[in-house]
Design a protein around this motif. Structure first.
Motif, PDB file in Angstrom:
ATOM      1  N   GLN A  16       0.724  -1.093   0.038  1.00  0.00           N
ATOM      2  CA  GLN A  16       0.013   0.046   0.028  1.00  0.00           C
ATOM      3  C   GLN A  16       0.769   1.269   0.141  1.00  0.00           C
ATOM      4  N   ASP A  17       2.133   1.124   0.772  1.00  0.00           N
ATOM      5  CA  ASP A  17       2.834   2.397   0.766  1.00  0.00           C
ATOM      6  C   ASP A  17       4.099   2.520   0.521  1.00  0.00           C
ATOM      7  N   ALA A  18       4.382   1.559  -0.444  1.00  0.00           N
ATOM      8  CA  ALA A  18       5.938   1.236  -0.822  1.00  0.00           C
ATOM      9  C   ALA A  18       6.616   2.436  -1.323  1.00  0.00           C
ATOM     10  N   PRO A  19       6.053   3.312  -2.060  1.00  0.00           N
ATOM     11  CA  PRO A  19       7.022   4.608  -2.558  1.00  0.00           C
ATOM     12  C   PRO A  19       7.466   5.470  -1.507  1.00  0.00           C
ATOM     13  N   SER A  20       6.360   5.824  -0.503  1.00  0.00           N
ATOM     14  CA  SER A  20       7.020   6.701   0.577  1.00  0.00           C
ATOM     15  C   SER A  20       7.924   5.899   1.626  1.00  0.00           C
ATOM     16  N   LEU A  21       7.624   4.814   1.872  1.00  0.00           N
ATOM     17  CA  LEU A  21       8.573   4.090   2.664  1.00  0.00           C
ATOM     18  C   LEU A  21       9.827   3.722   2.165  1.00  0.00           C
ATOM     19  N   LEU A  22      10.208   3.523   0.955  1.00  0.00           N
ATOM     20  CA  LEU A  22      11.530   3.262   0.014  1.00  0.00           C
ATOM     21  C   LEU A  22      12.289   4.490   0.273  1.00  0.00           C
ATOM     22  N   GLN A  23      11.432   5.735   0.286  1.00  0.00           N
ATOM     23  CA  GLN A  23      11.996   6.850   0.097  1.00  0.00           C
ATOM     24  C   GLN A  23      12.701   7.201   1.425  1.00  0.00           C
ATOM     25  N   TRP A  24      11.889   6.910   2.542  1.00  0.00           N
ATOM     26  CA  TRP A  24      12.341   7.217   3.753  1.00  0.00           C
ATOM     27  C   TRP A  24      13.406   6.354   4.201  1.00  0.00           C
ATOM     28  N   LEU A  25      13.603   5.107   3.755  1.00  0.00           N
ATOM     29  CA  LEU A  25      14.673   4.321   4.078  1.00  0.00           C
ATOM     30  C   LEU A  25      15.934   4.395   3.498  1.00  0.00           C
ATOM     31  N   ALA A  26      15.714   5.137   2.198  1.00  0.00           N
ATOM     32  CA  ALA A  26      16.987   5.530   1.645  1.00  0.00           C
ATOM     33  C   ALA A  26      17.572   6.843   2.292  1.00  0.00           C
ATOM     34  N   THR A  27      17.004   7.456   3.238  1.00  0.00           N
ATOM     35  CA  THR A  27      17.623   8.403   3.940  1.00  0.00           C
ATOM     36  C   THR A  27      18.696   8.117   4.836  1.00  0.00           C
ATOM     37  N   GLY A  28      18.405   6.662   5.169  1.00  0.00           N
ATOM     38  CA  GLY A  28      19.194   6.110   6.330  1.00  0.00           C
ATOM     39  C   GLY A  28      18.837   6.472   7.854  1.00  0.00           C
ATOM     40  N   ALA A  29      17.726   6.955   8.115  1.00  0.00           N
ATOM     41  CA  ALA A  29      17.239   7.693   9.208  1.00  0.00           C
ATOM     42  C   ALA A  29      16.680   6.549   9.992  1.00  0.00           C
ATOM     43  N   SER A  30      16.156   5.396   9.485  1.00  0.00           N
ATOM     44  CA  SER A  30      15.705   4.341  10.343  1.00  0.00           C
ATOM     45  C   SER A  30      16.373   3.791  11.486  1.00  0.00           C
ATOM     46  N   GLN A  31      15.792   3.752  12.611  1.00  0.00           N
ATOM     47  CA  GLN A  31      16.341   3.192  13.721  1.00  0.00           C
ATOM     48  C   GLN A  31      15.362   2.004  14.443  1.00  0.00           C
ATOM     49  N   PRO A  32      16.307   0.868  15.142  1.00  0.00           N
ATOM     50  CA  PRO A  32      15.379  -0.186  15.784  1.00  0.00           C
ATOM     51  C   PRO A  32      14.659   0.320  16.812  1.00  0.00           C
ATOM     52  N   ASP A  33      15.032   1.353  17.611  1.00  0.00           N
ATOM     53  CA  ASP A  33      14.340   1.617  18.654  1.00  0.00           C
ATOM     54  C   ASP A  33      14.090   3.387  18.594  1.00  0.00           C
ATOM     55  N   LEU A  34      13.425   3.618  19.821  1.00  0.00           N
ATOM     56  CA  LEU A  34      12.904   5.249  19.592  1.00  0.00           C
ATOM     57  C   LEU A  34      13.425   5.744  21.003  1.00  0.00           C
ATOM     58  N   LYS A  35      14.610   6.437  20.802  1.00  0.00           N
ATOM     59  CA  LYS A  35      15.207   7.083  22.038  1.00  0.00           C
ATOM     60  C   LYS A  35      15.511   6.071  22.968  1.00  0.00           C
ATOM     61  N   GLY A  36      16.125   4.959  22.352  1.00  0.00           N
ATOM     62  CA  GLY A  36      16.499   4.020  23.406  1.00  0.00           C
ATOM     63  C   GLY A  36      15.620   3.081  23.879  1.00  0.00           C
ATOM     64  N   GLU A  37      14.229   3.273  23.533  1.00  0.00           N
ATOM     65  CA  GLU A  37      13.079   2.276  23.819  1.00  0.00           C
ATOM     66  C   GLU A  37      12.970   1.506  22.725  1.00  0.00           C
ATOM     67  N   TYR A  38      12.702   0.170  22.967  1.00  0.00           N
ATOM     68  CA  TYR A  38      12.120  -0.802  21.969  1.00  0.00           C
ATOM     69  C   TYR A  38      10.914  -0.792  21.945  1.00  0.00           C
ATOM     70  N   ILE A  39      10.250  -0.077  21.152  1.00  0.00           N
ATOM     71  CA  ILE A  39       8.784   0.271  21.284  1.00  0.00           C
ATOM     72  C   ILE A  39       7.863  -0.585  20.483  1.00  0.00           C
ATOM     73  N   HIS A  40       6.935  -0.872  21.061  1.00  0.00           N
ATOM     74  CA  HIS A  40       5.756  -1.980  20.277  1.00  0.00           C
ATOM     75  C   HIS A  40       4.790  -0.937  19.604  1.00  0.00           C
ATOM     76  N   TRP A  41       4.313  -1.521  18.601  1.00  0.00           N
ATOM     77  CA  TRP A  41       3.420  -0.987  17.794  1.00  0.00           C
ATOM     78  C   TRP A  41       2.007  -0.313  18.800  1.00  0.00           C
ATOM     79  N   ASP A  42       1.579  -0.977  19.553  1.00  0.00           N
ATOM     80  CA  ASP A  42       0.502  -0.877  20.469  1.00  0.00           C
ATOM     81  C   ASP A  42       0.883   0.763  21.097  1.00  0.00           C
ATOM     82  N   THR A  43       1.992   0.881  21.212  1.00  0.00           N
ATOM     83  CA  THR A  43       2.403   2.329  21.694  1.00  0.00           C
ATOM     84  C   THR A  43       2.861   3.426  20.641  1.00  0.00           C
TER      85      THR A  43
END
Length: 441
Positions: A16-43
């Motif tokens: 559904q959202d491949a173009p915007s997602l791939l563009q974001w991934l290309a920036t290298g800004a993706s992180q596995p956690d959020l400010k040190g927190e291994y966050i779940h989708w529910d949050t």
């Protein structure tokens, strides 16, 4: 407690959202956690995503970053899916700190009367709070009095604490050794003796007739259905194989392994009751097997008791996100770090109390009485070793005095509120009152 909302599937987001997602991934800004927190989708779904992303594509970018770190473990969920861990920079930092702290000397421990004093304190604290997590309702004062004097438990709550204390001592005294199913059953029997509805369940794996479910106590909502009873023994053997494995490929950090053992025992729930207590004991066993000597001076349950919801939620997050055990591992690493900080703070506090108390002991009077040199020596020793018991005979022998003189010394300290007298068999023992060092300030 609510069941976490399951995350959206990566393939659906990509469709559904491949173009915007791939563009974001290309920036290298993706992180596995959020400010040190291994966050779940529910949050995460309640947070504002970065510009150009939706909550779904933001989640997908996080999941892609985690996939690059993902390592499978030889432990499986009830559907046969291997649990995995993604060791992020935040987890690496925590592991490095534990490696450093658990192997080196604790500054100030020797000044406070040596390691034995803190070992007794940690055994009592862990025994009490681990049992309280499972429903024991006994005050700290009563629990410490029972364990430090050797008094037999008077009710089920005291029995839970007493059993935990005995089992923790057994783990320590047996030293490094391989995990076996039989020994886990033995430890469970020791932990649960006299505390279950049926004594036959002590040290016995659950069967198909045992309808074991994990409920939210406040709502009666089913939070987790463990694997079928027919699989329990094989799963417990797989846990032992994992615990005893050496030179694994890929390498599993020993602290992560110990936490994973804790998780899996709780997830599989092989017993009708007492699974939480058993899981935490196995964690200590695995940590000591790996040479983390500091572990026996820590009380993880005292930290878990402050926020039991986080403990259960970490289990649920792992179950509701592709068997990703990292949620539980991250939460338990935080618990270990807090336990280490609490130990340091306790040592500093006790050193300061001891320093002030010794200064008072040099003065002419304490607690309204004139102390002789024998009483000062006993109090100074009691400051270093507050759980030690004294008798008229030991005090008499230590100072080569008559029985009446020894009795007079101890009686005066008891009447001054510095010692407590307990009857043990046909004799009497005298122990320092709780926080005696604070009374001498």
């Amino acid at each position: 407690m609510k069941i976490p909302v399951d995350p959206p599937k990566l393939n659906e987001i990509m469709e559904q959202d491949a173009p915007s997602l791939l563009q974001w991934l290309a920036t290298g800004a993706s992180q596995p956690d959020l400010k040190g927190e291994y966050i779940h989708w529910d949050t995460l779904r309640h947070k504002t995503p970065p510009e150009g992303l939706t909550s779904r594509t933001w989640w997908a970018s996080i999941k892609f970053a985690r996939l690059g770190l993902k390592r499978p473990l030889p432990l499986r969920d009830k559907y046969g899916v291997p649990f995995s861990v993604s060791v992020t920079d935040s987890l690496q930092k925590s592991l490095h700190y534990i490696d450093r702290e658990a192997a080196g000397a604790i500054q100030g421990m020797e000044r406070s009367g040596g390691q034995g004093r803190f070992l007794i304190r940690s055994l009592i604290e862990e025994s009490m709070t681990s049992s309280q997590l499972e429903g024991a309702a006994t005050t700290r004062v009563v629990a410490k009095e029972m364990l430090s004097t050797g008094r037999q438990p008077r009710d089920q709550s005291e029995r839970m604490i007493y059993n935990n204390h005995v089992t923790m001592k057994v783990i320590r005294e047996r030293g490094k050794r391989a995990f076996t199913v039989d020994e886990i059953l033995e430890l469970h029997a020791m932990l649960t003796a006299g505390t279950l509805e049926s004594e036959d369940d002590c040290g016995k794996l659950r069967t198909a007739e045992d309808n074991v479910l994990i409920f939210d106590r406040s709502t009666d909502r089913v939070l987790h259905t463990p694997p079928p009873a027919i699989e329990v023994r094989d799963r417990l053997q797989a846990l032992c194989d994992f615990a005893n494995g050496k030179d694994e490929e890929p390498f599993v950090h020993p602290v992560i392994k110990a936490i994973a053992i804790h998780f899996q025992l709780g997830y599989d729930h092989p017993f009708c009751d007492g699974n939480g207590r058993t899981a935490r004991v196995l964690f200590y066993w695995a940590m000591m097997n790996a040479g983390y000597w500091l572990t026996e001076y820590l009380s993880i349950s005292s930290v878990l008791k402050k926020s039991p919801g986080k403990y259960m939620r970490a289990y649920l997050y792992a179950e509701h996100d592709d068997a990703d055990m990292t949620y539980f591992i991250a939460q338990q690493l935080d618990v270990i770090l807090e336990s280490i900080a609490a130990l340091h703070a306790y040592i500093i506090r006790k050193n300061e109390q001891d320093r002030r108390a010794r200064r008072v002991l040099r003065e002419a009077q304490v607690a309204g009485i004139e102390l002789n040199h024998r009483q000062r020596a006993l109090l100074a020793n009691a400051i270093r070793d507050p759980d030690r018991a004294y008798t008229v005979a030991t005090h008499q022998a230590a100072h080569q005095i008559s029985y009446p003189t020894a009795l007079s010394d101890l009686t005066a300290l008891t009447e001054a509120g510095l010692l407590e007298r307990h009857r043990v068999g046909r004799a009497h023992e005298f122990v320092a009152v709780p926080a005696m060092a604070m009374l001498l300030q």
